[in-house]
Write an enzyme that holds these catalytic residues in place. Structure first.
Site, short mmCIF file in Angstrom:
data_model
loop_
_atom_site.label_atom_id
_atom_site.label_comp_id
_atom_site.label_asym_id
_atom_site.label_seq_id
_atom_site.Cartn_x
_atom_site.Cartn_y
_atom_site.Cartn_z
N TRP A 101 0.82 -1.22 0.00
CA TRP A 101 0.00 0.00 0.00
C TRP A 101 0.85 1.26 0.00
O TRP A 101 0.56 2.20 -0.73
CB TRP A 101 -1.00 -0.02 1.16
CG TRP A 101 -2.09 -1.01 0.91
CD1 TRP A 101 -2.33 -2.16 1.60
CD2 TRP A 101 -3.07 -0.98 -0.16
NE1 TRP A 101 -3.40 -2.84 1.04
CE2 TRP A 101 -3.86 -2.15 -0.03
CE3 TRP A 101 -3.34 -0.10 -1.20
CZ2 TRP A 101 -4.92 -2.44 -0.91
CZ3 TRP A 101 -4.39 -0.39 -2.09
CH2 TRP A 101 -5.16 -1.55 -1.93
N ASP A 179 -1.42 6.61 6.17
CA ASP A 179 -2.52 5.75 5.71
C ASP A 179 -2.80 4.76 6.83
O ASP A 179 -2.01 3.85 7.09
CB ASP A 179 -2.08 5.01 4.43
CG ASP A 179 -3.17 4.08 3.89
OD1 ASP A 179 -4.23 3.95 4.54
OD2 ASP A 179 -2.94 3.48 2.81
N LYS A 203 -12.55 -1.23 6.22
CA LYS A 203 -11.84 -2.17 7.09
C LYS A 203 -12.36 -2.06 8.51
O LYS A 203 -12.81 -3.04 9.09
CB LYS A 203 -10.33 -1.91 7.07
CG LYS A 203 -9.53 -2.42 5.85
CD LYS A 203 -10.03 -2.01 4.50
CE LYS A 203 -9.24 -2.55 3.34
NZ LYS A 203 -8.19 -1.68 2.85
C1 PLP Z 1 -7.58 -1.22 1.55
C2 PLP Z 1 -6.47 -0.28 1.64
C3 PLP Z 1 -6.27 0.75 0.71
C4 PLP Z 1 -7.16 0.93 -0.49
O1 PLP Z 1 -8.40 1.36 -0.10
P1 PLP Z 1 -9.54 1.75 -1.15
O2 PLP Z 1 -10.57 2.33 -0.24
O3 PLP Z 1 -9.97 0.49 -1.83
O4 PLP Z 1 -8.98 2.72 -2.09
C5 PLP Z 1 -5.22 1.61 0.90
N1 PLP Z 1 -4.38 1.49 1.94
C6 PLP Z 1 -4.54 0.50 2.84
C7 PLP Z 1 -3.58 0.40 3.99
C8 PLP Z 1 -5.59 -0.40 2.73
O5 PLP Z 1 -5.74 -1.37 3.64
#
Ligand code: PLP
Length: 368
Positions: A101, A179, A203
């Protein structure tokens, strides 16, 4: 009806109590005569929903007054572009890459930087790619630019199962952008260490379609005029995330999740359960005499996403089939790392982890 033990990486399990409440209010929210999905985002009913959600989130995370909370769309992936669009402003930004990511975030920033104000660029400050993303970089491996516009990290790598422990988040003198998609609200966090925190909702917050951004007000107002209005944090902040129609149902669901978290004893309360769940699963893996292997350094193993492989991959298919028969679903690992992954977010009960551990022990005994 029987609900599965849901280990999906995302969209993921939601608390059953939240789903039941949403079900109860679906046709008639608090006597409004319609559900939240069907009402104006500008009416007083929805205004109370979004205001309460923000207030509860602020209380849970202890978000100081000088931060703005934005309820946006486009997922964490859109933030990969929106962050440089808003914060680069003709400067350079540093990225620490510790898994898929943060690698994606870095590549997207590289893509958009040349189209922004002149001089905008991004730098790789450290990467653990050579170690297959199974560890965090040592301090001496990180080459920071003291003049960077910001430093970007991913505090929980959902695919590789690498989490930055709170005590390893150091002040580097530049705004820290994180993030937190896959572990936000799983433990207390000192928001003041960060300039900007972002997370896709699916999540640990609610349904997909909602993206949360928590940003220090000093970082607002730097986007060049070529950045689309909708993507300008300052404009979104001025308009209370309502420049256009926000993801109303997602915000409502997130609000119910925030209330549910309060009832679990807040973030300190949920952290205890999360630690217990993670310990049970890592203990099972580590005491399997190599039958199951988690390759991540013990000092940065994720409490939310637990990837593991079977020493004998020929058993993968029967592991997944038998798990499914036992009601254990969502365990197939990400295609880039293979094997298995159990995502044990806030809404996954301790009981589901116990059932998984019992299954894994039994499977190892029968096939070892
Ligand atoms: C799932 C995830 C993403 C992507 O998320 P989207 O909402 O599908 O764009 C980005 N960073 C992390 C750490 C994730 O777990």
């Amino acid at each position: 009806m029987s609900r599965i033990h849901n280990f999906s990486a995302g969209p993921a399990a939601l608390p059953e109590a939240v789903l039941r409440q949403a079900q109860e209010e679906l046709l008639d929210w608090h006597g409004a005569g319609c559900g939240v999905m069907e009402m104006s985002h500008r009416g007083k009913e929805f205004t109370s929903v979004i205001e309460q959600a923000e207030a509860d989130l602020r209380a849970l995370l202890g978000i100081p007054e000088q931060y703005r909370v934005l309820f946006l769309q486009g997922g964490a992936t859109q933030q990969f572009a929106q962050i440089p669009m808003n914060l680069l402003a003709g400067r350079s930004a540093d990225y620490i890459v510790t898994g898929s990511w943060s690698e994606k975030a870095f590549k997207e920033a590289q893509r958009v930087a040349p189209g922004l104000a002149q001089g905008s660029c991004v730098r790789l400050a450290a990467s653990t790619r050579e170690s297959n993303y199974t560890r965090l970089p040592q301090a001496e491996e990180i080459k920071l630019d003291p003049f960077a516009a910001y430093l970007h990290v991913c505090t929980n790598e959902t695919i590789h199962g690498v989490e930055i422990p709170a005590e390893r988040i150091a002040d580097t003198g530049v705004p820290l952008v994180a993030d937190m998609s896959s572990h936000i609200l799983s433990r207390p966090v000192n928001v003041e260490k960060f300039g900007l925190i972002y997370a896709g909702a699916q999540k640990n917050i609610g349904p997909s379609g909602l993206t949360l951004v928590i940003v220090h007000r000093d970082l607002l107002g730097m986007a060049p005029l070529t950045v689309p209005t909708l993507l300008d944090y300052a404009v979104q902040a001025e308009n209370g995330s309502m420049l256009n129609t926000p993801p109303t149902f997602g915000i409502y669901m997130a609000g119910l999740v925030f209330k549910w978290l309060q009832a679990q004893g807040g973030l300190a309360g949920i952290e205890q359960v999360n630690s217990e769940k993670a310990s049970a699963l890592y203990n099972c893996i580590d005491s399997s005499q190599g039958f199951y292997v988690n390759p991540v350094d013990p000092d940065c193993r994720s409490r939310m996403n637990v990837p593991f492989v079977l020493a004998n991959p020929e058993l993968d298919a029967s592991f997944l089939t038998e798990a499914k028969q036992a009601g254990l679903v969502g365990l197939k690992g990400h295609k880039s790392v293979g094997g298995m992954r159990a995502s044990i977010y806030n809404a996954v009960p301790l009981e589901s982890v116990r059932v998984l551990v019992d299954f894994m022990n039994d499977f190892a005994r029968r096939n070892g």
